[in-house]
Design an enzyme around this catalytic site. Sequence first.
Site, PDB file in Angstrom:
ATOM      1  N   ASP A   1       0.854  -1.171   0.000  1.00 36.58           N
ATOM      2  CA  ASP A   1       0.000   0.000   0.000  1.00 36.58           C
ATOM      3  C   ASP A   1       0.900   1.233   0.000  1.00 36.58           C
ATOM      4  O   ASP A   1       2.003   1.209   0.549  1.00 36.58           O
ATOM      5  CB  ASP A   1      -0.885  -0.024   1.246  1.00 36.58           C
ATOM      6  CG  ASP A   1      -1.662   1.260   1.416  1.00 36.58           C
ATOM      7  OD1 ASP A   1      -2.354   1.646   0.477  1.00 36.58           O
ATOM      8  OD2 ASP A   1      -1.558   1.879   2.490  1.00 36.58           O
TER       9      ASP A   1
ATOM     10  N   ARG B   1     -11.383  27.388   1.671  1.00 40.75           N
ATOM     11  CA  ARG B   1     -10.205  26.597   1.285  1.00 40.75           C
ATOM     12  C   ARG B   1      -8.924  27.400   1.460  1.00 40.75           C
ATOM     13  O   ARG B   1      -7.981  27.303   0.679  1.00 40.75           O
ATOM     14  CB  ARG B   1     -10.337  26.084  -0.148  1.00 40.75           C
ATOM     15  CG  ARG B   1     -11.494  25.103  -0.310  1.00 40.75           C
ATOM     16  CD  ARG B   1     -11.405  24.336  -1.594  1.00 40.75           C
ATOM     17  NE  ARG B   1     -11.513  25.232  -2.742  1.00 40.75           N
ATOM     18  CZ  ARG B   1     -10.899  25.041  -3.909  1.00 40.75           C
ATOM     19  NH1 ARG B   1     -10.115  23.986  -4.069  1.00 40.75           N
ATOM     20  NH2 ARG B   1     -11.061  25.877  -4.913  1.00 40.75           N
ATOM     21  N   MET B   2      -8.890  28.194   2.534  1.00 44.11           N
ATOM     22  CA  MET B   2      -7.715  29.001   2.875  1.00 44.11           C
ATOM     23  C   MET B   2      -7.546  29.024   4.393  1.00 44.11           C
ATOM     24  O   MET B   2      -8.490  28.735   5.134  1.00 44.11           O
ATOM     25  CB  MET B   2      -7.877  30.446   2.388  1.00 44.11           C
ATOM     26  CG  MET B   2      -7.902  30.664   0.913  1.00 44.11           C
ATOM     27  SD  MET B   2      -7.941  32.440   0.520  1.00 44.11           S
ATOM     28  CE  MET B   2      -9.483  32.931   1.244  1.00 44.11           C
TER      29      MET B   2
END
Length: 679
Positions: free
Chosen positions: A304, A378-379
């Site tokens: 994996d 998204r900051m």
Amino acid sequence: MAASKKTLSKDLVLPAVGDAFKKLNPAVMIKNPVMFIVEVGTLITLLLSIQPDLFGSSGAGRGYNLAVFFILLFTVLFANFAEALAEGRGKAQADTLRKTKSDTTAKLLQKDGSLKQVSSTQLRKGDIVRVDAGEIIPTDGEIIEGLASVDESAITGESAPVIKEAGGDFSSVTGGTRVASDFIIVKVMTDPGESFLDRMISLVEGAKRQKTPNEIALTTLLAVLTMIFLIVILTMVPMANYLNVQLDIATLIALLVCLIPTTIGGLLSAIGIAGMDRVTQFNVLAMSGKAVEAAGDIDTLILDKTGTITYGNRMASEFLPVKGTTAKEMTLASLKASVKDETPEGRSIVELATKLGESFAESEYGRAEPIEFTAETRMSGLDLPDGTKIRKGAVDAIKRYVAAQGGTLPGDLEEISNRIAKAGGTPLAVAIGDRIYGVIYLKDTVKPGLKERFAELRAMGIKTIMATGDNPLTAATIALEAGVDDFIAEAKPEDKIAVIKREQQEGKLVAMTGDGTNDAPALAQADVGLAMNSGTMAAKEAANMIDLDSDPTKLLSVVSIGKQLLITRGALTTFSISNDIAKYFAIIPAMFIIAMPQLQSLNIMDLASPKSAILSALIFNAIIIPLLIPIAMKGVKYRAMSADRLLTRNVLLYGIGGVIVPFIGIKIIDLILHGLHLA
């Protein structure tokens, strides 16, 4: 885990001597047919020593019978000693683990939200406990809340704590380890007596292990050889009577003991137990000896990616400034954007900036307002008291943010971010106010030293395949960096099982390493499933080996030990059977030389007398067992070479050596007995 003790240390030898006598119990000895026959012969010669005419014949006399009895007794004791010594190392490790498994208290979460102090032995599967900094984790479980550094040195021997947190593949914790910082809420996953530590204690006590198919087959072969030689000895009696040769019972027993494979019969259990013990010394817990042996024949290794080949956390690897910005400015901007970010990514940015020579004072940012990352913006970043706004985040989010501030977008920003994405990384843009400084290159870092270890596996003829859920481009990048032979991109659990089954259908033995719940089915399907200790409980329960250090290349050591186990067993079996040739030339001529002088040509060792020849062969047969104990315990050194070369080497060394050494040894013993007028 504590270091293994030396093979012949005082602490191991003395208890093993006592256990060697305890193992004389026929109920124990019958499990080893070869040595059981020797024990029966020992009892018969004891009776003959007391009453020489017990079976209707005066035989060779009480002194000779007594000598044979003591030699046979020591033969059995030496074999028992070898097995007890191997078991002793496992018991010593188990005692160390029992100290780790001391009865600790736990803070059991009640239905009303309160905490109740209870003994760890009262915990049941499904209970919820809280463990604070400095406290021992009472039993195995999964973290359902919190993040903490956990000291696993009591189990793994590694002093550096590891980060464990709720969710993902690093939520499993082991009883007996200690929380070094913060706190965690743990859901108990095992009942008393079923914990990982309990299983370790049981498994390292080698006497409780199951025999492998190879070992069972060899035991069966030895039992068949013993029965054949027993029939041969019985048929020799009428032959001797026909030749008017009086064969006393003690001599027949001596002949039987010398011809049956007592050497390998006495060392077989010790070899198997020591093989599992050696795996444990490498901080790998094998659930069975079968898994260790299978590792010696592995053809394909499937790994994996996340948490196995890579660390699993995307970390900062490079600061890439846009045109018009210096590398120093970009590094400092990245540092400022991350000083309040406690995520693994944020900490890695601070660490990289520090390595590059930048630093910050806590007082400068004490009054700064941290801006947390959200799925909407998204900051993340900081708002300084002077009004300065520092942000880092997804490139498109930062572009919109800067555009809203009235700033201009660098012309090379898109090209830099695309280059990072194509390389399998994650680009994070950094802006201060309305100016973009550059892009942080985040990537899932490959663990150091993997490429060299995979090259070693390749030299051993083992193919390595990486399985990952990443897209083909990212997978190819990681595969090239890690040095694996092949990879499977966008792999689902069923894809991993499919490739394992495909390899197995081609007659190959397959090993799988992994750490996540999604790896559990593949770990169960593989011939050797090696789970990372840092992984989930599901992965560890599905595997038949657990690496306490969470090092995927540890399989290289396991493969070497597996091959060493098979080679050791084969080498000592070859030596044992070769021994019989020399003992044949010592005893057979001595028995019949008076009636058949023509057999003198077979007496190539020119032994002093028939009795001296028999006793010398019997003494050598007894003392060779303890002399071979170090080889059985440490194993024959494995060298990476083809099977043909290994076979040739072992035949030359242990086959021819097994013939030459007894000739020399028996002759020396004969000279000593004759010089002392003992035979």
